[in-house]
Design a protein around this motif. Sequence first.
Motif, PDB file in Angstrom:
ATOM      1  N   SER A 102       0.851  -1.196   0.000  1.00 40.20           N
ATOM      2  CA  SER A 102       0.000   0.000   0.000  1.00 40.20           C
ATOM      3  C   SER A 102       0.884   1.243   0.000  1.00 40.20           C
ATOM      4  N   GLY A 103       0.511   2.186  -0.829  1.00 38.06           N
ATOM      5  CA  GLY A 103       1.243   3.445  -0.881  1.00 38.06           C
ATOM      6  C   GLY A 103       2.464   3.436  -1.780  1.00 38.06           C
ATOM      7  N   SER A 104       2.724   2.327  -2.487  1.00 35.43           N
ATOM      8  CA  SER A 104       3.923   2.282  -3.338  1.00 35.43           C
ATOM      9  C   SER A 104       3.722   3.000  -4.665  1.00 35.43           C
ATOM     10  N   GLY A 105       2.485   3.306  -5.017  1.00 35.70           N
ATOM     11  CA  GLY A 105       2.213   4.053  -6.241  1.00 35.70           C
ATOM     12  C   GLY A 105       2.220   3.188  -7.486  1.00 35.70           C
ATOM     13  N   ASN A 106       2.087   3.851  -8.645  1.00 34.86           N
ATOM     14  CA  ASN A 106       2.008   3.163  -9.934  1.00 34.86           C
ATOM     15  C   ASN A 106       3.354   2.976 -10.620  1.00 34.86           C
ATOM     16  N   ALA A 107       4.351   3.753 -10.233  1.00 29.61           N
ATOM     17  CA  ALA A 107       5.650   3.699 -10.926  1.00 29.61           C
ATOM     18  C   ALA A 107       6.271   2.298 -10.910  1.00 29.61           C
ATOM     19  N   PRO A 108       6.264   1.568  -9.789  1.00 29.94           N
ATOM     20  CA  PRO A 108       6.910   0.255  -9.791  1.00 29.94           C
ATOM     21  C   PRO A 108       6.300  -0.731 -10.791  1.00 29.94           C
ATOM     22  N   ILE A 109       4.973  -0.838 -10.824  1.00 33.33           N
ATOM     23  CA  ILE A 109       4.359  -1.802 -11.736  1.00 33.33           C
ATOM     24  C   ILE A 109       4.492  -1.341 -13.193  1.00 33.33           C
ATOM     25  N   THR A 110       4.537  -0.044 -13.408  1.00 30.63           N
ATOM     26  CA  THR A 110       4.748   0.473 -14.765  1.00 30.63           C
ATOM     27  C   THR A 110       6.157   0.133 -15.242  1.00 30.63           C
ATOM     28  N   ASP A 111       7.155   0.329 -14.383  1.00 28.85           N
ATOM     29  CA  ASP A 111       8.540   0.000 -14.758  1.00 28.85           C
ATOM     30  C   ASP A 111       8.705  -1.494 -15.045  1.00 28.85           C
ATOM     31  N   VAL A 112       8.105  -2.340 -14.216  1.00 28.64           N
ATOM     32  CA  VAL A 112       8.206  -3.791 -14.418  1.00 28.64           C
ATOM     33  C   VAL A 112       7.454  -4.190 -15.687  1.00 28.64           C
ATOM     34  N   SER A 113       6.309  -3.566 -15.959  1.00 30.83           N
ATOM     35  CA  SER A 113       5.555  -3.851 -17.179  1.00 30.83           C
ATOM     36  C   SER A 113       6.377  -3.541 -18.420  1.00 30.83           C
ATOM     37  N   THR A 114       7.044  -2.413 -18.408  1.00 27.71           N
ATOM     38  CA  THR A 114       7.894  -2.034 -19.547  1.00 27.71           C
ATOM     39  C   THR A 114       8.971  -3.088 -19.782  1.00 27.71           C
TER      40      THR A 114
END
Length: 185
Positions: free
Chosen positions: A158-170
């Motif tokens: 919780s609170g980690s935001g969208n950036a981590p999953i976006t970076d891993v998706s890329t």
Amino acid sequence: MADTPEAETPDEGQRSPLSPALIATLVAVPVVVIGVFIAFAAFKFSTRPDSGPIPVDEYSTAQGEDAQKCPAFLDALPETLGDYGGKSVDGTTVRWSMDGSDPIVVRCGVARPEGLAPTSGLQVIDAIQWFMTDTVDGRGQAYVSVDHRPYVAMWLPSGSGNAPITDVSTLIAQKLTRAPLDFGK
């Protein structure tokens, strides 16, 4: 009526002593406030987010040639994801940490999620389809990318935001092979 003599007044320099009840109150109030603060702090730290296993750590792994792609994929993951740093690799699992929070966890080569069905709701992030496998109230959510092989699971506190999953998706789009959705028929 006759005049009464003036009532005696205490000397101006003398103070009347404080009553024992007032002294007890003046001592008890700060002690109670400190006690409540200590109890609150103890409760807060006893219910920290890392008070249980992270779901993706317990997912079963798949075998096969797809799993051989995991080491190169994991090595390509960045040193930081969002505000999380300190990348550490252990086999097919990578963790990034941040004080006061569960780590972000990525596991490569997990088995196909059992609950994945034609009616499953998928989230598309940077052209990668993610299936939400677990939600732990107040802690975070677990996802598995389902349209590339090998399957990749990710725990987002919780609170980690969208950036981590976006970076891993890329990175999944760049490094792993696109595959059709497998509903386990």
